[in-house]
Design an enzyme around this catalytic site. Structure first.
Site, PDB file in Angstrom:
ATOM      1  N   CYS A   1       0.975  -1.267  -0.094  1.00  0.00           N
ATOM      2  CA  CYS A   1      -0.036  -0.127   0.081  1.00  0.00           C
ATOM      3  C   CYS A   1       0.990   1.327  -0.083  1.00  0.00           C
ATOM      4  O   CYS A   1       2.056   1.084   0.375  1.00  0.00           O
ATOM      5  CB  CYS A   1      -0.969   0.003   1.382  1.00  0.00           C
ATOM      6  SG  CYS A   1      -1.878  -1.413   1.274  1.00  0.00           S
ATOM      7  N   ASP A  17      20.200  36.858 -13.418  1.00  0.00           N
ATOM      8  CA  ASP A  17      18.824  37.315 -14.190  1.00  0.00           C
ATOM      9  C   ASP A  17      18.236  38.570 -13.658  1.00  0.00           C
ATOM     10  O   ASP A  17      18.349  38.567 -12.529  1.00  0.00           O
ATOM     11  CB  ASP A  17      18.045  35.926 -14.120  1.00  0.00           C
ATOM     12  CG  ASP A  17      16.601  36.171 -14.886  1.00  0.00           C
ATOM     13  OD1 ASP A  17      16.577  35.883 -15.655  1.00  0.00           O
ATOM     14  OD2 ASP A  17      15.658  37.052 -14.140  1.00  0.00           O
TER      15      ASP A  17
END
Length: 489
Positions: A27, A445
């Site tokens: 599971c 940037d």
């Protein structure tokens, strides 16, 4: 791990699996079934490892449908690269020998490393993926079982039947009858006439900032290969895909479900289902671990308010790494809008027309081979930039620069920087998006610098943000955009 199982903590779904010896079932940690006693529980790093040990999938929690582990995206070693390549379907297309060749190791070395790290070898991992693909087709299409077997990558119908029984404890017919169903079954392949295609629930963990992701993609969408339909909050992102066997179209809904995004795939060849699914998952960064990201970045005083403001912020990747690299060169030293216009012109001039257009989608992004020898005269940019674009396209076409799912990120960045006209920003951007590196910071940037300034993070040590600097950068980009769009006082 047992405490996570006891508390049904969904944060760990996909990070590990547990199996119960008394039932023979495995599971996900959040399974709602009664918690088993600790002596009866074993833990596995992958679903394939649990299957390899003889456990079958729980029908209640469907552990094969959880998000992938974020570790495979963060890791740059051979195992992480192998897991990304297997997810892209390389073993199905090229076998273990092809996987090993891409990694630069022998097949025996790959088998040994994967078994030691994830509890299963490449064949077992690919088998688990084929079974998951088969279950999707069984439960969402009207295809015959024999067609599904080969579409999912099985070598024979007998192998398909045996695998489905071993993993799901059901025959293909029983699995089809037990579909969880809110999806109507479609035909074999969704067409471009509005048919629903193959509906998929693309699982993710934790919160997901859908608005920011769709805004990011919308701002960069290229006419012909991408489009955004609908209004904010209920938008759909649609794009064409160049896949190993045929072209395809993906449509992803902005409105999230309970831990998943709804995607419809229209494929020219259903053998491309696994590859198409993985590429859309990478584009939308669905295997990220927002809890780990928030824990690390939230510890920084400057970043904490940004993390709180945008829980679950993702870092969009790439559906086509070559496309991202070429578009990065188009966007060098120009505004986002100018880079987008160049991309639209490139697609119009060199994109491959779709056999059947769908809405605003009419083309597939041009191949590197097509651009390597093109004049590019249609693009309004300097000759030096055209030369750089042709150089990059040639390097991608001949393999000098490798950007596939299992590429070595350091080697790829080094190869990019070795091409005339490509600098650190472009190489870093490609590393971030095309190669899915979660730890890139484009410090030069302009928008990042503005966002850092607004957040008061200019003087802070970015090393403390590792290994999630890409997500920090997206927070800065969003902060800068907030300031630009804020009404004047």
């Amino acid at each position: 791990m047992y405490e996570a199982v006891c508390s049904r903590d969904a944060r760990f779904d996909g990070a590990f699996f547990f199996a119960v010896s008394t039932t023979g079932i495995y599971c996900r940690p959040s399974c709602p079934a009664t918690t088993p006693k600790r002596p009866n529980v074993s833990f596995f790093p992958t679903a394939a490892a649990a299957q390899h040990s003889g456990y079958r999938a729980c029908r209640r929690c469907r552990p094969d449908a959880v998000p992938g582990s974020a570790a495979w995206n963060a890791r740059a070693d051979a195992v992480g690269r192998a897991m990304r390549l297997i997810g892209d379907g390389v073993v199905d297309r090229e076998g273990v020998t092809g996987l090993a060749a891409r990694l630069g190791y022998s097949a025996r070395q790959v088998q040994r490393q994967l078994t030691a790290e994830v509890g299963a070898g490449p064949i077992a991992l690919a088998r688990a993926q084929r079974a998951h693909t088969a279950r999707i087709l069984l439960q969402t299409t009207r295809m015959q079982a024999a067609e599904i077997a080969f579409a999912a990558g099985f070598a024979s119908v007998r192998q398909f039947n045996a695998t489905i029984r071993a993993i799901y404890a059901a025959t293909p017919s029983e699995l089809r009858a037990a579909k969880p169903g809110r999806f109507p079954r479609q035909g074999a392949v969704g067409g471009a006439d509005g048919a629903a295609g193959i509906p998929l629930r693309l699982a993710y963990r934790g919160p997901y900032a859908t608005t920011e992701v769709f805004d990011y993609l919308a701002a960069r969408a290229l006419t012909g290969i991408e489009e955004i339909t609908g209004d904010t909050g209920s938008r759909a992102y649609r794009r064409t895909l160049r896949l190993p066997h045929a072209h395809g179209i993906a449509e992803v809904s902005e409105k999230p479900g309970d831990g998943w995004l709804l995607c419809h795939l229209h494929l020219g060849d259903l053998r491309d289902l696994t590859t198409a699914t993985q590429r859309i998952r990478r584009l939308f960064d669905l295997d990220a671990d927002p809890y780990a990201v928030a824990e690390r970045l939230g510890a920084d005083p400057a970043l904490a308010p940004l993390v709180e403001r945008r829980p679950g912020l993702r870092a969009p990747g790439a559906a086509d790494p070559h496309e991202v690299a070429i578009r990065a060169v188009l966007g060098q030293q120009v505004s986002l809008a100018a880079g987008r216009r160049l991309g639209v012109d490139l697609v119009a001039a060199y994109g491959e027309p779709l056999e059947t257009p769908s809405g605003g989608l009419t083309r597939v992004f041009p191949t590197a081979e097509a651009l390597a020898g093109a004049s590019l005269a249609e693009l309004g940019m300097p000759d030096s930039r055209r030369a750089t674009l042709r150089t990059l396209a040639a390097a991608l076409a001949d393999g000098t620069v490798s950007l596939d799912a299992g590429a070595d990120r350091d080697e790829a960045e080094k190869a990019l920087l070795g091409l005339h006209g490509i600098g650190p920003w472009t190489a870093g951007y490609v590393r971030m998006r095309a190669l899915g590196d979660p730890d890139v910071l484009l410090a030069g940037d302009v928008a990042v610098q503005a966002g850092m300034r607004y957040a008061g993070a200019e003087a802070l040590d970015a090393e403390g943000w590792r290994p999630w600097r890409t997500y920090a950068m997206h927070h800065f980009w969003n902060t800068a955009a907030d300031r630009r769009h804020a009404p004047a006082a």
